[in-house]
Design an enzyme around this catalytic site. Structure first.
Site, PDB file in Angstrom:
ATOM      1  N   HIS A 240      -6.128  -3.563 -43.206  1.00 13.34           N
ATOM      2  CA  HIS A 240      -5.537  -4.545 -42.564  1.00 13.34           C
ATOM      3  C   HIS A 240      -6.264  -5.969 -42.420  1.00 13.34           C
ATOM      4  O   HIS A 240      -6.397  -6.225 -41.340  1.00 13.34           O
ATOM      5  CB  HIS A 240      -4.628  -4.100 -41.539  1.00 13.34           C
TER       6      HIS A 240
ATOM      7  N   GLU B  17      -5.382  -8.686 -42.715  1.00 14.48           N
ATOM      8  CA  GLU B  17      -4.784  -9.758 -42.075  1.00 14.48           C
ATOM      9  C   GLU B  17      -5.109  -9.924 -40.664  1.00 14.48           C
ATOM     10  O   GLU B  17      -4.902 -11.046 -39.922  1.00 14.48           O
ATOM     11  CB  GLU B  17      -3.251  -9.819 -42.283  1.00 14.48           C
TER      12      GLU B  17
ATOM     13  N   CYS C 208      -1.825  -1.678 -47.024  1.00 19.28           N
ATOM     14  CA  CYS C 208      -1.678  -0.440 -46.432  1.00 19.28           C
ATOM     15  C   CYS C 208      -0.351   0.301 -47.276  1.00 19.28           C
ATOM     16  O   CYS C 208      -0.324   0.777 -48.220  1.00 19.28           O
ATOM     17  CB  CYS C 208      -1.255  -0.625 -44.838  1.00 19.28           C
TER      18      CYS C 208
END
Ligand code: MN
Length: 254
Positions: A218, A220, A112
């Site tokens: 994102h 993660e 990001c």
């Protein structure tokens, strides 16, 4: 042990504005690195260059995490009215770490804001605000607006010849979207490796680097929802381990 630095950010306590800021980062980054077998260490923001040097030394890899907008002056522009949340000290520290990590050819994964900063470090620029710069683009803040980090906003079209496609073993993958800025011009050494359906750049990599990959979304947060994304963290931690081992071999052979 494979030590992965995760860039931290200063956090103001909402109910305690008078108190000191805190340093931290979202737990999702920590979890993704741990799942991949790495040892995560959050790197607090400081203006002390000696400490930055130490970060460079002890980290086998660095994950440049999300956060505030990057100061537009760093790519030669005045602030758009939507750019109010900037982190000047964090920008300085992370630009230094990115440049030095690329010089040393150590692995970095940029997520990001991290991907945007990697692009700026490489001489690229950003659209400061997607809705006003690109009115025909889809809503790239929809996962934030839905307050759901796992909300799949769009499909990525991934370049088949990219390292990212090799790692993920696919050229099409759903992902979340939590950004209002995007890459405009890619840096000199970057190649674009994924787009959203509306053409927004969603991933870059530096093909000459040992391992330098950036993603706009994102992943993660998607370890459970889209397990394929965990391959990215696995490959990053593995690259960090391999680079460390290669370096160690070179050093001991001399
Ligand atoms: Mn997006």
């Amino acid at each position: 042990m494979v030590i992965i630095g995760i860039t931290g950010e200063e956090i103001r306590q909402k109910d305690k504005q008078w108190g000191p800021s805190m340093d931290g980062q979202s737990q999702t980054y920590v979890d993704a690195i741990v799942r991949a077998g790495g040892t995560p260490i959050i790197l607090p923001v400081t203006s002390n260059v000696k400490v930055w040097e130490q970060y460079l030394q002890f980290c086998d890899g660095i994950l440049f995490a999300g956060g505030a907008d990057i100061q537009p002056a760093l790519y030669g522009e005045q602030n758009h009215e939507s750019v109010t949340d900037v982190a000047v000290d964090r920008d300085k520290q992370e630009l230094y770490l990115i440049k030095k990590f690329l010089e040393k050819d150590k692995p970095l994964l940029a997520i990001c804001r991290g991907m945007q900063l990697l692009n700026i470090a490489d001489g690229g620029t950003l659209y400061q605000d997607i809705p006003s710069c690109l009115p025909n683009a889809s809503n790239h803040r929809i996962s934030s607006e839905k307050q759901d980090v796992t909300f799949l906003a769009h499909q990525l079209k991934i370049e088949p010849t990219s390292r990212l496609a090799t790692i993920l073993q696919t050229c099409s993958l759903g992902t979340n979207s939590h950004h209002h800025q995007a890459i405009k011009e890619p840096g000199h050494n970057c190649i674009i490796t994924a787009h959203a359906e509306d053409g927004i750049i969603e991933a870059i990599e530096l093909p000459e680097a040992y391992y330098a990959i950036g993603v706009q979304s994102h992943p993660e947060s998607l370890g459970d929802a889209v397990p394929v994304w965990q391959r990215l963290f696995a490959s990053f931690v593995q690259a960090s381990a391999n680079r460390n081992a290669a370096h160690f071999t070179t050093v001991t052979a001399e």
